[in-house]
Design a protein around this motif. Structure first.
Motif, short mmCIF file in Angstrom:
data_model
loop_
_atom_site.label_atom_id
_atom_site.label_comp_id
_atom_site.label_asym_id
_atom_site.label_seq_id
_atom_site.Cartn_x
_atom_site.Cartn_y
_atom_site.Cartn_z
N MET A 87 0.91 -1.32 -0.06
CA MET A 87 -0.06 0.01 -0.01
C MET A 87 0.97 1.23 0.14
O MET A 87 0.35 2.17 -0.52
CB MET A 87 -0.87 0.15 1.23
N LYS A 88 1.94 1.20 0.78
CA LYS A 88 2.74 2.32 0.81
C LYS A 88 3.13 3.02 -0.59
O LYS A 88 3.25 4.03 -0.68
CB LYS A 88 4.04 2.01 1.60
N GLY A 89 3.36 1.82 -1.41
CA GLY A 89 3.72 2.40 -2.72
C GLY A 89 2.76 3.31 -3.55
O GLY A 89 3.19 4.10 -4.44
N LEU A 90 1.60 3.08 -3.04
CA LEU A 90 0.54 3.83 -3.68
C LEU A 90 0.63 5.25 -3.29
O LEU A 90 0.19 6.19 -3.91
CB LEU A 90 -0.96 3.39 -2.87
N LYS B 151 3.44 6.75 -1.81
CA LYS B 151 4.96 7.27 -1.87
C LYS B 151 5.16 7.56 -3.36
O LYS B 151 4.32 7.42 -4.08
CB LYS B 151 5.89 6.07 -1.24
N GLN C 87 9.92 9.08 2.35
CA GLN C 87 11.02 8.16 2.88
C GLN C 87 10.20 6.75 3.77
O GLN C 87 11.04 5.88 3.86
CB GLN C 87 12.01 8.71 3.96
N GLY C 88 9.06 7.03 3.88
CA GLY C 88 8.33 5.80 4.46
C GLY C 88 8.62 5.97 6.02
O GLY C 88 8.10 4.94 6.86
N LYS C 89 9.00 7.12 6.52
CA LYS C 89 8.98 7.26 7.83
C LYS C 89 8.11 7.96 8.56
O LYS C 89 7.85 9.10 8.82
CB LYS C 89 10.57 8.03 8.07
N PHE C 90 7.01 7.24 8.39
CA PHE C 90 5.65 7.80 8.81
C PHE C 90 5.54 8.24 10.30
O PHE C 90 5.02 9.12 10.47
CB PHE C 90 4.64 6.91 8.52
N LEU D 6 0.58 3.55 9.69
CA LEU D 6 1.06 2.87 10.74
C LEU D 6 0.11 2.31 11.49
O LEU D 6 0.13 1.92 12.70
CB LEU D 6 1.62 4.08 11.87
N GLY D 7 -1.20 2.11 10.85
CA GLY D 7 -2.30 1.18 11.43
C GLY D 7 -3.01 2.06 12.34
O GLY D 7 -3.67 1.40 13.13
N TYR E 45 -5.40 3.75 12.43
CA TYR E 45 -6.91 3.92 11.92
C TYR E 45 -7.84 4.85 12.57
O TYR E 45 -8.19 5.69 11.74
CB TYR E 45 -7.50 2.45 11.16
N GLY F 155 -9.10 -2.36 8.79
CA GLY F 155 -8.17 -2.42 10.03
C GLY F 155 -9.24 -2.20 11.00
O GLY F 155 -9.09 -2.89 12.05
N GLU G 201 -3.48 -1.54 -9.34
CA GLU G 201 -3.70 -1.64 -7.86
C GLU G 201 -5.04 -1.71 -7.37
O GLU G 201 -5.23 -2.54 -6.21
CB GLU G 201 -3.10 -0.16 -7.47
N HIS H 278 -6.07 -4.87 -4.95
CA HIS H 278 -6.66 -4.68 -3.38
C HIS H 278 -8.05 -5.12 -3.33
O HIS H 278 -8.68 -5.54 -2.49
CB HIS H 278 -6.32 -3.25 -2.99
#
Lengths: 327, 403
Positions: B1-4, B6, B82-85, B116-117, B119, B152, B175, B179
């Motif tokens: 999902m992150k790639g969506l 990012k 960077q994915g550093k949520f 990071l969940g 939700y 979630g 994508e 999903h």
């Protein structure tokens, strides 16, 4: 009614129409007219009658049948949002009806299959399609071909989120020797380089260290996974496992309780809790947890083997067998 | 999902909607030259997707200029890229504290929380963003995050609503399709789980198990499970039909067709309105050259279900074999009306026109057939067939048609 029960739906329709002409207030006759029309294939005629009947909440007995027919008609007409609306209403009104649950299962299976076939149409060489193919192969236990497909997906789109992790999991499923672990570890590290917040990769790395008897390192990764995704049940169970192995059942207890809080029907969490309670001398609670474990294991065993295909998990889940540290 | 969420798509979208500063405002700052330098470094690194360097520059900026909301927002965006949520969230929150109306920052925060969940915290921002996306391109990304959040939170009906809307808006997006497939697969599993808990020995549970076996190609297990259904309810509509279909899908024995035929006939005894069973019966008779019987059962299928494309084609083929092209014509016309993309009906129609002496019609239909066949080869529809469950036997060309 006699015609209807005999399956003579055209004749039944005619009779119900006549009855309604004579007495328009016969609401049951209207229900049956709609159902007879639907069963005789006259869907345009059936639809408005069934829609009206379904909106009448007083007729509990026939509402379920009306709703099920409506779902069938909407599905045939590809009006899926309407079909799902009716399904939701039925699920609220009849939450334990096996027939409603069965229809829900059917609809969702069909919608899932439709989406996957749409994926083939949309882009037959997409990374996602290779991933789906890999997932199907993996669910059938064909790990070598699954790995091949995951590799292909990673080639098509090396940045596809989760793809290196999925490859790692498939590699670990195909063999737990050190060579497999090393290859899987490399893939997980690639995943984390691209997605540092990927809790599943952290968890899976923890499992690799666990397999190498490096419990401290394993717990670090499990803890990082939980830090990233606090409701990650498998990681919580793994932390419970890790702390128990390190002689700290009190610490393990907290994580396992959380796991059960998030997933009350998780058999492994209950089993692990039973073990921890026993270690703490709390035998009554241990027995309670063991009973819950048995209950949920029986339920999942009967369907687990059959529905592996849809029960896809991004990681290798915790099992009772992996609860003990490797010897 | 992150790639969506990012990647450059997000960045370019957010650039377009204002989370970018055309020039750094240096007035009233302690060291304007230093600020300007970090700003330029950060922007250059960001433009070249060197996110780590961009982050370093903006971290310096945020220390030097902690009261500028845009700096924290930009830093949050870089962390997000960077994915550093976990790092993105406090930066974005700080930006919003300093300037609550900062465009799209709440949306980026919601997407970071969802990653990071978290939700419950993410939901309001995602719902708002999905209803009123700042940019049409972002609706897809927000929708996928929203779908994930609902899953979630186990709010499955809401997740399905989002999936349906995404499916309508992006019908060919791999994508979205991926999903959606997963979502419904999971729903199916959960429903099945509940069914086996509330009614483990019911006919419904047995039937669902049989269907699951069938869909996974476990033919013998499927047939055994269908037989169990019949043991519980021997007049249950549809079950003999499924057994017949299962037998046909793996014709291992010489008498497989006979066995399947027996099942379809049993089905029609239970439910004479089952058009699919009538069709399969007709198809077996057609393939074994019993044309009169084939015509009878195809006719029954069409009578029960006038929009049954395959039955129309089957009936037309029988009529052609009986040398009645005039009678075949309307069935093929109807079949094409129902589905313009079926190469078989176009090929059969060309044969009807040929028999009727309509050379122009024949040529036109052959042209259409060739076009569809070429496209089918390009799209690798054989792969599709592997995934697509078939409710009935498809009409296919019996022999290789002319090139």
């Amino acid at each position: 009614m006699v015609y209807y029960t005999q399956g003579k739906y055209s004749e039944a329709s005619h009779s119900f129409r006549e009855a309604l002409k004579l007495k328009p207030s016969l609401s049951k006759a209207e229900h049956f007219l709609g159902m007879s029309e639907a069963k005789s294939g006259r869907l345009p005629e059936a639809l408005p009658i069934l829609e009206k009947a379904f909106k009448n909440p007083t007729d509990y007995e026939w509402r379920q049948q009306t709703g099920l027919l409506l779902i069938e008609i909407y599905s045939a007409r590809m009006e899926l949002d309407k079909a799902l609306d009716v399904l939701r209403t039925l699920q609220k009104s009849y939450p334990s009806s096996p027939e409603v649950l069965y229809i829900a299962y059917r609809i969702h299976s069909e919608l899932g299959a439709k989406a996957v076939s749409g994926l083939v149409r949309a882009d037959p060489d997409s990374a996602r399609l290779h991933q789906v193919t890999a997932e199907l192969l993996e669910s059938e236990g064909d790990f070598p071909r699954a790995i091949e497909q995951y590799r292909r997906a990673a080639e098509v789109d090396p940045k596809l989120p989760g793809i290196h992790r999925a490859l790692a999991v498939a590699i670990l499923n195909s063999g737990r020797d050190e060579a497999s672990r090393l290859e899987a570890q490399k893939q997980l590290e690639l995943e984390l380089a691209a997605n540092p917040a990927d809790a599943h990769s952290e968890y899976q790395l923890g499992e690799i260290y666990w397999g190498r008897y490096q419990y401290g390192e394993a717990v670090k990764h499990f803890a990082r996974a939980v830090e990233l995704l606090p409701n990650f049940v498998d990681a919580l169970i793994a932390l419970g496992k890790g702390w128990t192995a390190q002689g700290q059942p009190e610490t393990a207890l907290d994580f396992l309780r959380k796991a059960v809080e998030f997933d009350p029907e998780n058999e492994v969490a209950h089993y692990r809790l039973a073990q921890v309670y026993r270690k703490l001398g709390r035998n009554f609670e241990a027995e309670q947890e063991l009973a819950l474990f048995k209950k949920y294991r029986e339920a999942s065993a009967s369907i687990g083997a059959i529905y592996r295909q849809v029960q896809r998990n991004p990681v290798i889940g915790q099992t009772v067998e992996s609860a003990q540290p490797p010897k | 999902m992150k790639g969506l969420t990012k990647g450059l798509a997000v960045l370019s979208c957010l650039r377009a909607i204002g989370l970018v500063f055309p020039l750094y405002v240096v007035a009233q700052q302690p060291d304007p030259r230093l600020l300007e330098r970090y700003f330029q470094e950060g922007e250059k690194a960001l433009a070249e997707s060197r996110f780590a360097e961009a982050a370093r520059a903006y971290e310096k900026l945020s220390q030097l200029d902690p009261e500028t909301a845009e700096v924290h927002a930009k830093l949050g965006l870089i962390y997000y890229q960077q994915g550093k949520f976990a790092e993105a969230i406090p930066a974005l929150r700080r930006a919003l504290r300093l300037k609550p109306g900062l465009p799209n920052t709440d949306l980026l925060l919601a997407m970071s929380l969802s990653e990071l969940g978290r939700y419950p915290e993410a939901l309001a921002g995602l719902e708002k963003g999905f209803r009123h996306p700042p940019d049409p391109n972002l609706k897809r990304l927000i929708g996928l995050q929203l779908q994930r959040s609902y899953i979630g939170l186990q709010r499955f009906p809401k997740a399905a609503e989002v999936a349906l809307e995404l499916g309508r808006l992006y019908p060919d997006d791999p994508e979205v399709l991926y999903h959606t497939g997963r979502l419904y697969g999971d729903f199916a599993y959960q429903t099945m789980r509940r069914l086996s808990q509330v009614a483990p020995n019911s006919v419904w549970t047995q039937q669902a198990e049989a269907e699951a076996h069938e869909s996974q190609g476990h033919h013998e297990l499927a047939i055994a499970a269908y037989r169990k259904v019949l043991a519980l309810d021997r007049a249950r509509p549809g079950v003999h039909f499924r057994i017949g279909r299962t037998i046909l899908s793996y014709p291992q024995a010489a008498n497989s067709q006979d066995e399947a035929l027996k099942e379809f006939e049993l089905e029609l005894q239970i439910d004479p309105t089952n058009a699919a069973a009538a069709y399969e019966t007709g198809e077996i008779y057609r393939k074994t050259g019993q044309l009169d019987k084939a015509q009878e059962f195809f006719g029954l299928a069409v009578e029960q279900h006038p929009d049954f494309e395959e039955a129309r084609i089957g009936l037309a083929r029988v009529l052609m074999a009986l040398n009645e092209p005039e009678k075949a014509l309307p069935h093929l016309e109807k079949a094409i009306l129902l589905n313009l993309e079926n190469e078989v009906s176009h090929y059969q129609l060309s044969q009807v026109y040929k028999a009727l002496g309509n050379a122009a019609g024949q040529e036109k239909e052959l042209g259409e057939f060739r076009r569809l066949r070429t496209r089918k080869a390009q799209q690798q529809e054989r792969a599709q067939a592997a995934f697509e469950p078939r409710e009935v036997t498809k009409q296919e060309l019996d022999s290789q048609p002319p090139p």
